[in-house]
Write a protein that holds these residues in place. Structure first.
Motif, PDB file in Angstrom:
ATOM      1  N   LYS A 192      39.755  15.426  23.264  1.00 61.46           N
ATOM      2  CA  LYS A 192      41.020  16.165  23.334  1.00 61.46           C
ATOM      3  C   LYS A 192      42.148  15.361  22.697  1.00 61.46           C
ATOM      4  O   LYS A 192      42.929  15.869  21.911  1.00 61.46           O
ATOM      5  N   TRP A 199      44.326  18.429  13.852  1.00 61.64           N
ATOM      6  CA  TRP A 199      43.725  19.750  13.994  1.00 61.64           C
ATOM      7  C   TRP A 199      44.805  20.826  14.035  1.00 61.64           C
ATOM      8  O   TRP A 199      45.895  20.622  14.553  1.00 61.64           O
ATOM      9  N   GLU A 200      44.462  21.999  13.559  1.00 56.74           N
ATOM     10  CA  GLU A 200      45.415  23.102  13.445  1.00 56.74           C
ATOM     11  C   GLU A 200      45.240  24.082  14.602  1.00 56.74           C
ATOM     12  O   GLU A 200      44.118  24.402  14.991  1.00 56.74           O
ATOM     13  N   GLN A 201      46.363  24.548  15.151  1.00 53.42           N
ATOM     14  CA  GLN A 201      46.331  25.542  16.220  1.00 53.42           C
ATOM     15  C   GLN A 201      46.099  26.925  15.618  1.00 53.42           C
ATOM     16  O   GLN A 201      46.854  27.361  14.750  1.00 53.42           O
ATOM     17  N   ARG A 202      45.065  27.628  16.085  1.00 55.32           N
ATOM     18  CA  ARG A 202      44.769  28.980  15.609  1.00 55.32           C
ATOM     19  C   ARG A 202      44.481  29.886  16.803  1.00 55.32           C
ATOM     20  O   ARG A 202      43.845  29.473  17.775  1.00 55.32           O
ATOM     21  N   LYS A 203      44.942  31.137  16.727  1.00 51.59           N
ATOM     22  CA  LYS A 203      44.638  32.115  17.759  1.00 51.59           C
ATOM     23  C   LYS A 203      43.254  32.703  17.510  1.00 51.59           C
ATOM     24  O   LYS A 203      42.803  32.800  16.372  1.00 51.59           O
ATOM     25  N   ASN A 311      34.786  25.948  23.056  1.00 57.88           N
ATOM     26  CA  ASN A 311      36.175  25.931  23.511  1.00 57.88           C
ATOM     27  C   ASN A 311      36.394  26.832  24.720  1.00 57.88           C
ATOM     28  O   ASN A 311      37.389  26.678  25.430  1.00 57.88           O
ATOM     29  N   GLU A 316      41.241  24.009  29.665  1.00 56.68           N
ATOM     30  CA  GLU A 316      42.365  24.771  29.125  1.00 56.68           C
ATOM     31  C   GLU A 316      42.055  26.262  29.133  1.00 56.68           C
ATOM     32  O   GLU A 316      42.913  27.087  29.476  1.00 56.68           O
ATOM     33  N   GLU A 342      44.867  30.368  22.009  1.00 58.87           N
ATOM     34  CA  GLU A 342      44.901  29.402  20.911  1.00 58.87           C
ATOM     35  C   GLU A 342      43.930  28.257  21.150  1.00 58.87           C
ATOM     36  O   GLU A 342      43.804  27.762  22.271  1.00 58.87           O
ATOM     37  N   ILE A 343      43.245  27.847  20.069  1.00 57.38           N
ATOM     38  CA  ILE A 343      42.425  26.646  20.124  1.00 57.38           C
ATOM     39  C   ILE A 343      42.784  25.769  18.930  1.00 57.38           C
ATOM     40  O   ILE A 343      43.351  26.245  17.943  1.00 57.38           O
ATOM     41  N   SER A 344      42.460  24.489  19.017  1.00 54.91           N
ATOM     42  CA  SER A 344      42.719  23.550  17.931  1.00 54.91           C
ATOM     43  C   SER A 344      41.489  23.496  17.030  1.00 54.91           C
ATOM     44  O   SER A 344      40.376  23.283  17.516  1.00 54.91           O
ATOM     45  N   THR A 345      41.676  23.676  15.730  1.00 57.67           N
ATOM     46  CA  THR A 345      40.544  23.770  14.818  1.00 57.67           C
ATOM     47  C   THR A 345      40.627  22.715  13.722  1.00 57.67           C
ATOM     48  O   THR A 345      41.595  22.665  12.975  1.00 57.67           O
TER      49      THR A 345
END
Length: 873
Positions: A192, A199-203, A311, A316, A342-345
């Motif tokens: 984490k 990493w990029e936040q994406r829905k 995820n 979370e 949202e998850i981090s990708t």
């Protein structure tokens, strides 16, 4: 007491059942007028432990307050030492920690120190974290407004007592389990932490092509080809498709092609007790159609389906489901809500590796968990606990002076400083020993597979000798040459690098400046020993994970260089920045206390603006009044009528409205010729029924004075508690370096700036705290607020409750917080102001309540300023 069914080999004696007090001494914190206050706290000093500092069975010294040596010596009561157990008597009952990371300290009045005698301290610690303790704790709880125990209660707990050798075995076994669990938690936290920068936040809505509901069809007997997956067919633990009782969809499948699962499909349960449960389609599951209570997310080609699925197994995600699934009836999450998660990708290749890694780990854990089911009832299903001396040859590295034999080639010299977690790191110019000296000490040369452990410095840290370090010689290091038939070198190194072993090593060490882990202490070490094949698998997984984390850390170093200039620019405001971070930590710990314990508040991270709050209030109001609205939601014009009724000119006016009619607080809406009476809050539904409890933080109170010539004054509120969507209790927090009065002055300022208008005009109670001093007071205008109205909390024994987490556990949990608003807030009609009762008054009312339950009667007379109250029961 009967013999336990499952025993270690060689133990046959009955266990005794004895009182805890026979096997320990107990020491309360000092409760005299010498009790430390905010002025006694120091940046450095001796730990003064509060309940909030107890985390995962240990004391967090970073959050603990410190007091001076003089203050410490002046205090009576508990004086902590290594091996003590600290146990919580108020608030979060039973929370405890084993002291292994500091040598002296003392405790707050909410804690008791337990000092084991004639019993293994670690065995007792595990008993206090078991159902044995829990079942007795809930019976002895003396609390009313706040859960409460006495040291005498705890001393009366019955505990099982095997002989001391069996205690040692049990303690070592459960410590081994804790180590394994800690490793898993450490892995998760490391992953984490490692992704924050890169990493990029994406829905999920961006990651999936679509979210679609399943077939609206019943199930029929399996036709031999077409399988039907429903919520109940997904295993709660493994998330696998359980195919013991396969069915088929009872529908013509000619037009159901869209409901057939393909590679890349992830299913989400949308309603009921299993809401949030997920499943990822595997081709090995065959031809599968999905049912209507499931939602399918079809992951796009540029994302890894396994990574997305993993995820959904995180804390979370669980928190997201807990918050989002709130409904007036059954819990549920719809497709639109799932799409908002949202998850981090990272990059695709990295997603794929991570997804595969954890998928393999899940399979390994599943296989491991199958063993107890097979071996239930067998006495020998435990990892064997062996002394390290039974597992191989052990010796100490050379301790003679070698500088005369240094050269630029020859036998590599390994020093303690060269040993890192699982590897060796040498300077750009490693030290070598000349051939003559090396040959004279050939018996001390390392072989491939030897495990080298730090003797001086970062004690316990270990690494395995590879071909690169073969024939090297260690200087004052501990060397273990495992018996390869029973112990894998990398498994031993993995075990030695756990916090559990390192903490033990520190505890056992000596030294007068540097810590020394002596060979004598090391040879007393107990190692949990599974089969050699299990050892290898465990070591392989940990090494693979460490490699993955190392790759992330390298990326972070590049990012750190990019931020170096920014850090230099910020150096002048570092102290202020550190304070802000500390306040953020205090805020987060308070939210965790409210949302994830037994306090019943739901954390709504998504509510940040007034528009968010009005929309949330509207949803709750409509859900609680479906029958009165005839199933038709409020129109915008109708909701404007509601909003107009909630624009209070004073906090007192809001209090008048909150009294309600027969306990029901209402708003009135004209719909055509009909006037509807909608219930906003029902005080008969405290802690249940239609009541909804939510906590928010960092609300954006924007400047709305368009005519002002002063600069805009946007503000952020710390923490606010909502009941049925309306702000009722507002909390301002400061760090320990600031007095709580700074919070009081801040609230007064915000009221003067007009920030408590609109939906926030309903607030009834304020709380201010700097972590160690906490006060509450009734809402009033900035002109009427007076510091003399601030009140601290005391418990039933008249002991002050100053710690903010203890205060939250006593006053801000449900039902207490709702009762503070509905029952313990008084209207002073002459002065047109609110009064919130003080603790002694509240305890008196609760005493009458309790007495009335058993048919007793009496009265209590007390006053609040010029307000006299007679209560009878």
């Amino acid at each position: 007491m009967k013999k336990p069914i499952i025993r270690f080999n060689g133990f046959t004696e009955d266990w005794e059942q004895r009182k805890l007090g026979e096997y320990c001494d107990m020491f309360n914190g000092d409760r005299s007028n010498k009790y430390p206050n905010a002025q006694d706290m120091a940046p450095e000093g001796i730990p003064f432990i509060n309940a909030g500092d107890l985390e995962n069975g240990r004391v967090n010294l970073e959050t603990a307050n410190k007091i001076s040596r003089k203050k410490y010596d002046d205090l009576g009561g508990a004086k902590l030492q290594l091996g003590d157990i600290v146990y919580c008597l108020r608030g979060t009952l039973g929370k405890n920690a084993y002291i292994d990371n500091f040598e002296e300290g003392t405790v707050a009045s909410s804690l008791v120190a337990i000092r084991p005698k004639n019993i293994n301290g670690r065995y007792l610690f595990h008993i206090l974290n078991s159902d044995i303790e829990y079942r007795q704790r809930v019976v002895h709880d003396e609390g009313a407004a706040q859960p409460n125990l006495s040291a005498k209660n705890v001393a009366g707990f019955n505990i099982p007592i095997p002989d001391i050798d069996e205690q040692d075995k049990l303690a070592s076994y459960f410590d081994g389990l804790d180590t394994l669990i800690t490793l898993h938690q450490w892995k998760c936290s490391k992953l984490k932490d490692s992704k924050i920068i890169v990493w990029e936040q994406r829905k999920l809505g961006e990651i999936c092509d679509s979210f679609e509901y399943g077939l609206n069809a019943a199930a029929k007997e399996y036709d031999g080809e077409n399988k039907y997956i429903r919520i109940t067919d997904i295993d709660d633990s493994s998330h696998e498709f359980v195919q013991e009782e396969i069915t088929s969809p009872d529908i013509d499948l000619a037009n159901a092609e869209n409901y057939r699962l393909e590679y890349g499909d992830v299913l989400f349960a949308r309603t009921g007790a299993s809401v949030g449960k997920t499943y990822i389609y595997k081709e090995s599951d065959g031809l599968v159609y999905y049912a209507g209570f499931l939602i399918r997310g079809r992951v796009k080609d540029e994302f890894s389906p396994e990574f997305v699925f993993q995820n959904t197994l995180t804390d979370e995600y669980v928190k997201f489901i807990r918050i989002t699934s709130q409904r007036s009836g059954q819990p549920g999450v719809n497709a639109q809500e799932y799409a908002s998660y949202e998850i981090s990708t990272p990059k695709f290749d990295e997603q794929k590796k991570i997804g595969e890694f954890f998928s393999n780990l899940d399979q390994f854990i599943t296989l491991h968990q199958c063993k107890p089911n097979i071996l239930t009832g067998l006495k020998n299903f435990v990892w064997e606990q062996r002394k390290v001396t039974d597992l191989g040859e052990i010796y100490i590295g050379l301790v003679t002076t070698m500088t005369a034999h240094y050269t630029d080639h020859g036998a590599l010299l390994i020093r303690n400083s060269d040993i890192k977690d699982g590897k060796f790191e040498f300077d750009t110019d490693p030290i070598y020993l000349d051939d003559k000296f090396a040959k004279a000490n050939k018996s001390r040369m390392h072989k491939v597979g030897d495990v080298i452990t730090v003797h001086t410095g970062d004690v316990g840290t270990s690494a395995v000798v590879t071909e690169n370090e073969a024939n090297s010689i260690g200087f004052a290091t501990i060397v273990t040459r495992p018996n390869k038939e029973i112990l894998d070198s990398y498994y031993l190194s993995t075990f030695l690098n756990t916090d559990k072993h390192k903490n033990w090593a520190v505890q056992m060490s000596t030294g007068d400046g540097r810590t020394n882990y002596n060979l004598r202490e090391y040879t007393e070490l107990i190692v949990p020993v599974p089969s050699i094949s299990e050892q290898k698998k465990i070591a392989e997984y940990i090494i693979a994970l460490n490699t993955l984390i190392t790759l992330h850390q390298r990326k972070e170093k590049v990012a750190e260089k990019a931020f170096k200039y920014i850090k230099i620019r910020l150096i002048m405001v570092k102290e202020t920045k550190d304070m802000a971070e500390l306040e953020a930590l205090i805020e987060q710990k308070l939210i965790d206390q409210l949302a994830y314990g037994d306090s019943q508040w739901n954390y709504r991270q998504d509510l940040k603006t007034e528009a968010d709050l009005w929309n949330n209030f509207r949803y709750i109001l409509e859900q609680n009044n479906k029958d009165r609205l005839n199933g038709e939601p409020l129109s915008d014009a109708e909701f404007d009528q509601v909003k107009n009724q909630l624009q209070f000119s004073s906090f007192y006016k809001a209090g008048e409205w909150l009294v309600g009619e027969n306990g029901k607080v209402m708003v009135h809406v004209q719909r055509g010729t009909e006037k509807m009476h909608l219930v906003v809050m029902n005080h008969e539904h405290i802690a249940g029924g239609s009541s909804v409890y939510e906590v928010i933080n960092q609300y954006q109170a924007l400047d709305t004075d368009e005519n002002s010539t002063a600069p805009a004054r946007d503000r952020r509120f710390d923490v606010t508690l909502l009941i049925n969507g309306l702000p009722m209790i507002h909390i301002e927090l400061k760090n320990k370096q600031h007095p709580y009065m700074d919070g009081f002055r801040q609230i007064k300022k915000y009221i003067g700036e007009g920030k408590f208008t609109g939906i926030f005009s309903a607030v009834q109670m304020f709380v201010v705290s700097n972590g160690v001093d906490t006060k509450y007071f009734a809402a009033a205008s900035d002109r009427e607020l007076n510091e003399k109205f601030l009140s601290g909390w005391v418990d039933n024994n008249n002991e002050p409750v100053t710690d903010y987490l203890d205060f939250a556990g006593a006053v801000l949990r449900i039902p207490q917080a709702h009762e503070m608003i509905a029952r313990y807030t008084v209207l002073d009609e002459d002065a047109k102001r609110l009064i919130i009762l003080r603790p002694y008054q509240i305890h008196a009312i609760e005493a009458i309540r309790e007495a009335s339950k058993s048919g007793k009667s009496g009265y209590v007379w007390h006053t609040t300023g010029d307000c006299a109250i007679l209560m009878t029961g």
